[in-house]
Design a protein around this motif. Structure first.
Motif, PDB file in Angstrom:
ATOM      1  N   ALA A 312       0.844  -1.210   0.000  1.00 18.15           N
ATOM      2  CA  ALA A 312       0.000   0.000   0.000  1.00 18.15           C
ATOM      3  C   ALA A 312       0.871   1.249   0.000  1.00 18.15           C
ATOM      4  CB  ALA A 312      -0.917  -0.006   1.214  1.00 18.15           C
ATOM      5  N   GLY A 313       1.924   1.244   0.812  1.00 22.88           N
ATOM      6  CA  GLY A 313       2.819   2.402   0.884  1.00 22.88           C
ATOM      7  C   GLY A 313       3.493   2.657  -0.457  1.00 22.88           C
ATOM      8  N   ILE A 314       3.936   1.587  -1.099  1.00 24.54           N
ATOM      9  CA  ILE A 314       4.593   1.727  -2.410  1.00 24.54           C
ATOM     10  C   ILE A 314       3.589   2.298  -3.418  1.00 24.54           C
ATOM     11  CG2 ILE A 314       5.640   0.433  -4.325  1.00 24.54           C
ATOM     12  CD1 ILE A 314       6.725  -1.540  -2.119  1.00 24.54           C
ATOM     13  N   THR A 315       2.373   1.764  -3.377  1.00 25.18           N
ATOM     14  CA  THR A 315       1.331   2.240  -4.298  1.00 25.18           C
ATOM     15  C   THR A 315       1.103   3.744  -4.112  1.00 25.18           C
ATOM     16  OG1 THR A 315       0.279   0.078  -4.252  1.00 25.18           O
ATOM     17  CG2 THR A 315      -1.103   1.916  -4.962  1.00 25.18           C
ATOM     18  N   ILE A 316       1.046   4.180  -2.861  1.00 23.68           N
ATOM     19  CA  ILE A 316       0.817   5.620  -2.593  1.00 23.68           C
ATOM     20  C   ILE A 316       1.957   6.442  -3.204  1.00 23.68           C
ATOM     21  CG2 ILE A 316       0.696   7.373  -0.766  1.00 23.68           C
ATOM     22  CD1 ILE A 316      -0.640   5.124   0.984  1.00 23.68           C
ATOM     23  N   SER A 317       3.197   5.982  -2.987  1.00 24.09           N
ATOM     24  CA  SER A 317       4.353   6.718  -3.538  1.00 24.09           C
ATOM     25  C   SER A 317       4.251   6.840  -5.058  1.00 24.09           C
ATOM     26  CB  SER A 317       5.658   5.973  -3.247  1.00 24.09           C
ATOM     27  OG  SER A 317       5.939   6.011  -1.903  1.00 24.09           O
ATOM     28  N   LEU A 318       3.891   5.738  -5.704  1.00 23.95           N
ATOM     29  CA  LEU A 318       3.827   5.737  -7.167  1.00 23.95           C
ATOM     30  C   LEU A 318       2.711   6.655  -7.664  1.00 23.95           C
ATOM     31  CD1 LEU A 318       4.228   1.858  -7.610  1.00 23.95           C
ATOM     32  CD2 LEU A 318       5.960   3.565  -8.201  1.00 23.95           C
ATOM     33  N   LEU A 319       1.553   6.575  -6.995  1.00 25.35           N
ATOM     34  CA  LEU A 319       0.422   7.417  -7.417  1.00 25.35           C
ATOM     35  C   LEU A 319       0.749   8.894  -7.225  1.00 25.35           C
ATOM     36  CD1 LEU A 319      -2.577   5.411  -5.882  1.00 25.35           C
ATOM     37  CD2 LEU A 319      -2.045   5.649  -8.313  1.00 25.35           C
ATOM     38  N   GLN A 320       1.406   9.191  -6.108  1.00 27.57           N
ATOM     39  CA  GLN A 320       1.745  10.599  -5.852  1.00 27.57           C
ATOM     40  C   GLN A 320       2.669  11.162  -6.910  1.00 27.57           C
ATOM     41  OE1 GLN A 320       3.023  10.383  -1.763  1.00 27.57           O
ATOM     42  NE2 GLN A 320       1.167  11.372  -1.065  1.00 27.57           N
ATOM     43  N   ALA A 321       3.455  10.266  -7.514  1.00 22.10           N
ATOM     44  CA  ALA A 321       4.364  10.726  -8.566  1.00 22.10           C
ATOM     45  C   ALA A 321       3.670  10.755  -9.927  1.00 22.10           C
ATOM     46  CB  ALA A 321       5.586   9.814  -8.608  1.00 22.10           C
ATOM     47  N   GLY A 322       2.379  10.448  -9.943  1.00 16.99           N
ATOM     48  CA  GLY A 322       1.616  10.528 -11.184  1.00 16.99           C
ATOM     49  C   GLY A 322       1.698   9.282 -12.049  1.00 16.99           C
ATOM     50  N   LEU A 323       2.192   8.171 -11.501  1.00 12.57           N
ATOM     51  CA  LEU A 323       2.280   6.935 -12.292  1.00 12.57           C
ATOM     52  C   LEU A 323       0.956   6.173 -12.215  1.00 12.57           C
ATOM     53  CD1 LEU A 323       5.842   5.912 -11.110  1.00 12.57           C
ATOM     54  CD2 LEU A 323       5.220   6.580 -13.419  1.00 12.57           C
ATOM     55  N   LYS A 324       0.714   5.363 -13.240  1.00  5.20           N
ATOM     56  CA  LYS A 324      -0.459   4.487 -13.227  1.00  5.20           C
ATOM     57  C   LYS A 324      -0.095   3.247 -12.432  1.00  5.20           C
ATOM     58  CE  LYS A 324      -3.032   5.461 -17.327  1.00  5.20           C
ATOM     59  NZ  LYS A 324      -3.044   5.340 -18.741  1.00  5.20           N
ATOM     60  N   VAL A 325      -1.001   2.778 -11.573  1.00  5.04           N
ATOM     61  CA  VAL A 325      -0.674   1.604 -10.759  1.00  5.04           C
ATOM     62  C   VAL A 325      -1.776   0.560 -10.865  1.00  5.04           C
ATOM     63  CG1 VAL A 325      -0.098   0.777  -8.433  1.00  5.04           C
ATOM     64  CG2 VAL A 325       0.547   3.091  -9.106  1.00  5.04           C
ATOM     65  N   VAL A 326      -1.355  -0.704 -11.029  1.00  4.36           N
ATOM     66  CA  VAL A 326      -2.293  -1.825 -10.921  1.00  4.36           C
ATOM     67  C   VAL A 326      -1.896  -2.572  -9.653  1.00  4.36           C
ATOM     68  CG1 VAL A 326      -3.201  -3.911 -11.999  1.00  4.36           C
ATOM     69  CG2 VAL A 326      -2.424  -2.000 -13.435  1.00  4.36           C
ATOM     70  N   LEU A 327      -2.753  -2.510  -8.652  1.00  7.68           N
ATOM     71  CA  LEU A 327      -2.444  -3.155  -7.371  1.00  7.68           C
ATOM     72  C   LEU A 327      -3.141  -4.507  -7.325  1.00  7.68           C
ATOM     73  CD1 LEU A 327      -1.332  -3.165  -4.463  1.00  7.68           C
ATOM     74  CD2 LEU A 327      -3.355  -1.880  -3.766  1.00  7.68           C
ATOM     75  N   LEU A 328      -2.337  -5.559  -7.158  1.00  9.36           N
ATOM     76  CA  LEU A 328      -2.895  -6.908  -7.146  1.00  9.36           C
ATOM     77  C   LEU A 328      -2.782  -7.520  -5.756  1.00  9.36           C
ATOM     78  CD1 LEU A 328      -2.643  -9.708  -9.674  1.00  9.36           C
ATOM     79  CD2 LEU A 328      -1.853 -10.196  -7.370  1.00  9.36           C
ATOM     80  N   GLU A 329      -3.896  -8.080  -5.305  1.00  4.27           N
ATOM     81  CA  GLU A 329      -3.879  -8.783  -4.013  1.00  4.27           C
ATOM     82  C   GLU A 329      -4.879  -9.929  -4.125  1.00  4.27           C
ATOM     83  OE1 GLU A 329      -2.348  -8.621  -0.705  1.00  4.27           O
ATOM     84  OE2 GLU A 329      -3.615 -10.408  -0.693  1.00  4.27           O
ATOM     85  N   VAL A 330      -4.446 -11.112  -3.702  1.00  2.01           N
ATOM     86  CA  VAL A 330      -5.333 -12.262  -3.873  1.00  2.01           C
ATOM     87  C   VAL A 330      -6.366 -12.369  -2.756  1.00  2.01           C
ATOM     88  CG1 VAL A 330      -3.804 -13.648  -5.328  1.00  2.01           C
ATOM     89  CG2 VAL A 330      -3.534 -13.735  -2.843  1.00  2.01           C
TER      90      VAL A 330
END
Ligand SMILES: CCCCCCC[C@H](O)CC(=O)SCCNC(=O)CCNC(=O)[C@H](O)C(C)(C)COP(=O)([O-])OP(=O)([O-])OC[C@H]1O[C@@H](n2cnc3c(N)ncnc32)[C@H](O)[C@@H]1OP(=O)([O-])[O-]
Length: 783
Positions: A312-330
């Motif tokens: 989740a933390g990594i996803t937040i960092s990426l989104l804040q930088a304006g990157l597109k993110v696909v977060l996968l969790e089973v």
């Protein structure tokens, strides 16, 4: 340097020293000339000072200020200040971009200040171990008062334009064309009396309370400074602002000289440049592969696998930088929790629009089109290899596959794929959206392009990326191993956990080793030791001596804590006891879910969860769950583990737990350790010197290419006190390599079976030959 032009009666001086418009001695000289010309010209009735290009001056040019040109720079700076302050024609500063340090001080010396809404002002000198020495400590309190000035100068924090307006630091926010507005503003104030516009002539608004204010803030500043001298010296200078201006300026100059000649200022300036220099990476094993020669792949979309705390933390960092993110969790529940956390964090940062860049999924096929994947599943090699096998099949062939591991073998993970050249380690630090460090690990087959890609990613997401080689624990955690071992051995010999923590915290760390493991979770290291077969879930491996593993000294105390369920703060149980803890809290920890108010006993939950780590992460991550003490806990006391440190829900204040102290005492008795008094100096030396000694091994093996890479890792990932410059800088510049060697020799003679105290061959060699760490592998150093 400073372009001069006139618009009718208004002279405009535009500082033009790209990219930051910093003040060099020549820029300042040009400003002096411009000011003299404007003062001489009878047609000029007002003056505007502005920055050309992207910013108002960002302060003194550090390379000049810290080098041989310092004297003329300072003398020119004073000359500008004097000209501005005494000028008989109104001077208006037009601020955009970042008005920092000497830039902001110039604005404070002027008569009027206008700023665009996006402008930022700050006096960040404290971060460089200095103070705002061009009148900043004297003028700022005259506007905002001593109390606010102490807060702003000792933190070096940014002041946004709107806040600056509220504080009276700027006179007007300009929405349109700044220069045009400034010229017309200057024209409108021509001929007006200037005396009340000169900040130097004002009195400090809370002058009568200065001693009271200083006394009230001293304790907080001392605590925050953790041994740094600059913040308290700034306070002393601000205190002098109640004196007549000239006397205050003289005091400021004296204190600035004191700081500028201190080793701490040199250390903090080294940190400033090192933080930037790590971007100029080169491959530790092949210098031809470096930031100049290797071209990164463009990353626009990233898949993140695993929606735990790290994912989740990594996803937040990426989104804040304006990157597109696909977060996968089973796990659907986990995914929902992650979405809630991400939403909440982005909302707090007023960045809710970034959510539109996020896709969440339980289906691996959604990752087929991303440019890169960062895997953030549990720290388990088998599991990670399985994930990489899947990713290799599903993602496009050119996609980079990165593992967020804190120490597992990147080559083994890469071997699970048919594209080992595209596999790399990206070790984020928790909380991943807050911590600045990104330790990037290359494997044997990682390509130059892949390395360049993750180094570029670090910059894109605002992290400090450091490139390191592959070994157990990489650089940071590997060096932490000897430090932790020595801390444990100290317990055996007679000190208590809080003594070790206190000594390390007095050195400047935010947390000592025991509070730190309590925070991170004692079970993390335990799981790692179980995987390495140093211990088992039930106790020491059969037929193993209690205090040795594979010939090395081993302290089983942390394993014993884990076996008793003392896992750290996250379970409310750690290595120290909380002041506020009620007696019944020792018995059990309950979890109440905020959504439906249901209450669960943590230990019962544990019984139904696959692994402890999973449950803990789940709970830590849960937005809707609160740990709470429950009086009914006493009823189930027979289940309860006794705790090492105890933490009240929501509190982090720790006190020693008598149960743990007794346990350590019993342990000493059982294994024949004689308790002795150990000084703080010995604690610090044994813990830190063993860590630094490992740093020499890391350099020797080419795991890190430069000492500054190690320093940056420790400064940005492990809370090493900034004012000491980092472990390698500190030992070379403050302690001395020879003294380190002699101390290690003394300690290793006393403890021949503590292998990490044996001086590294590189250290011996450098002392023998008079080598320098700064010169090791460094080609572009500015220092
Ligand atoms: C009696 C004694 C009297 C003393 C009087 C003292 C007066 C005064 O109080 C002293 C000062 O002003 S102290 C100064 C107070 N001012 C400060 O402390 C400002 C410190 N700087 C910053 O906070 C940030 O750099 C900025 C926000 C300006 C830009 O951030 P960004 O856009 O993310 O960019 P970036 O990546 O960060 O930097 C890009 C490049 O610029 C370089 N460089 C930067 N500042 C420099 C400087 N002042 N100079 C030279 N170089 C400077 C940086 O190294 C890097 O070089 P590289 O070769 O490409 O690696």
């Amino acid at each position: 340097m400073a372009e001069y032009s006139t618009y009718g009666s208004v002279a405009v001086l535009q500082v033009n020293n790209p990219p930051l418009n910093t003040f060099t001695r020549h820029v300042l000289q040009a400003l002096v000339s411009g000011l003299e010309r404007a003062q001489r010209d009878p047609a000029v009735r007002s003056i505007v000072i502005a920055g050309k290009g992207p910013t108002f001056p960002a302060g003194a040019d550090l390379e000049e200020l810290l080098g041989t040109a310092a004297a003329p720079l300072l003398s020119n700076l004073r000359m500008v200040d004097k000209h501005v302050d005494t000028c008989q024609k109104p001077i208006v500063c037009a601020i955009h971009g970042t008005a920092l340090g000497g830039g902001f001080e110039l604005a404070l010396a002027s008569h009027y200040r206008l700023a665009v809404p996006s402008a930022t002002l700050s006096l960040p000198e404290v971060h460089l171990g200095m103070l705002p020495g061009a009148g900043g400590t004297q003028r700022l309190p005259r506007v905002v008062g001593v109390k606010s000035a102490i807060q702003l100068i000792t933190s070096g924090q940014d002041i946004k334009a709107q806040q600056a307006l509220t504080l009276g630091l700027v006179d007007k926010i300009v929405q349109g064309d700044l220069l045009k507005e400034a010229v017309s503003f200057a024209r409108s104030v021509e001929g007006r009396p200037l005396e009340d516009r000169r900040i130097s002539q004002r009195t400090v608004p809370d002058a009568d309370k200065v001693d009271e204010v200083v006394e009230a803030t001293r304790k907080t500043i001392l605590r925050k400074a953790r041994g740094a001298i600059a913040p308290l010296t700034c306070v002393q200078a601000i205190q002098a602002s109640v004196l007549p201006f000239a006397a205050g300026m003289a005091r400021e100059a004296d204190l600035m000289t004191y700081l500028m000649t201190s080793w701490q200022a040199a250390a903090q300036q080294y940190v400033f440049f090192s933080e930037r220099e790590v971007r100029q990476w080169s491959h530790p094993r092949d210098k031809h592969i470096n930031f100049r020669t290797a071209k990164p792949t463009v990353i626009k979309s990233v898949g993140v696998v695993g929606a735990g705390t790290m994912g989740a933390g990594i996803t937040i960092s990426l989104l804040q930088a304006g990157l597109k993110v696909v977060l996968l969790e089973v796990n659907k529940k986990q995914l929902d929790k992650a979405i809630a956390v991400i939403q909440k964090t982005l909302r707090q940062k007023s960045a809710s629009q970034k959510m539109s860049q996020l896709t969440t999924t339980m289906d691996y096929s959604q990752l087929s089109d991303v440019d890169m994947v960062i895997e953030a599943v549990f720290e388990n090699l088998r599991l990670k290899k399985e994930v990489f096998r899947k990713l290799d099949v599903i993602t496009k062939p050119q996609a980079v596959l990165a593992s967020n591991t804190s120490g597992l073998d990147i080559d083994k993970i890469a071997a699970a794929t048919k594209r080992p050249d595209k596999v790399v380690g990206t070790h984020f630090f928790s909380p991943a959206n807050v911590m600045r460090l990104l330790e990037n690990i290359y494997g044997k087959k990682t390509s130059a392009e892949t390395v360049a890609t993750v180094m570029q990613l670090a910059t894109t997401i605002g992290k400090v990326g450091v490139l390191v080689g592959n070994c157990a624990g990489f650089v940071g955690n590997r060096m932490l191993g000897p430090y932790r071992s020595e801390a444990l051995f100290l317990l055996e010999e007679g000190v208590d956990p809080q003594d070790v923590d206190r000594a390390i915290e007095e050195f400047g760390f935010p947390m000592g080793p025991f509070r730190m493991t309590d925070l991170a979770g004692n079970d993390i290291g335990w799981r790692r030791r179980i995987e390495a077969r140093l211990t088992t879930e039930h106790g020491p491996p059969p037929d193993t001596p209690a205090l040795y593993r594979r010939g090395d000294r081993y302290c089983p105390l942390p394993d014993m804590l884990c076996l008793q369920g003392r896992l750290g703060q996250k379970t409310g149980a750690g290595c120290m006891m909380l002041q506020e803890a009620k007696d019944d809290l020792t018995e059990n920890i309950y979890i109440r879910f905020r959504t439906d108010g249901s209450v669960f006993d943590l230990r019962r939950l544990l019984a139904h969860t696959k692994t402890l780590e999973e449950l803990i992460l789940d709970l830590l991550f849960a937005d809707d769950c609160a740990l709470l003490a429950h009086t009914e806990a006493a009823l189930m006391s027979h289940h309860a583990p006794s705790m090492c440190n105890r933490y009240d829900p929501g509190s982090r204040t720790a006190l020693p737990d008598p149960v743990v102290l007794q346990m350590i005492q019993d342990y000493r008795q059982e294994h024949g350790f004689k308790k002795r008094t150990i000084s703080s100096q010995e604690i610090v030396e044994r813990c830190l010197y063993s860590l630094i000694n490992e740093g020499f091994h890391v350099l020797d093996e080419g795991i890190a290419s430069r000492a500054l890479d190690i320093d940056v890792i420790y400064l940005f990932g492990y809370g090493w006190p900034r004012h000491t410059g980092g472990p390698m800088y500190y030992v070379e510049r403050v302690i001395g390599l020879e003294k380190l060697l002699r101390s290690l020799e003394t300690y290793s003679a006393r403890y021949p079976n503590h292998s990490h105290l044996q001086p590294s061959p590189l250290l011996r060699d450098m002392v023998a030959k008079g080598g320098s760490l700064a010169a090791l592998g460094t080609t572009d150093s500015k220092l």
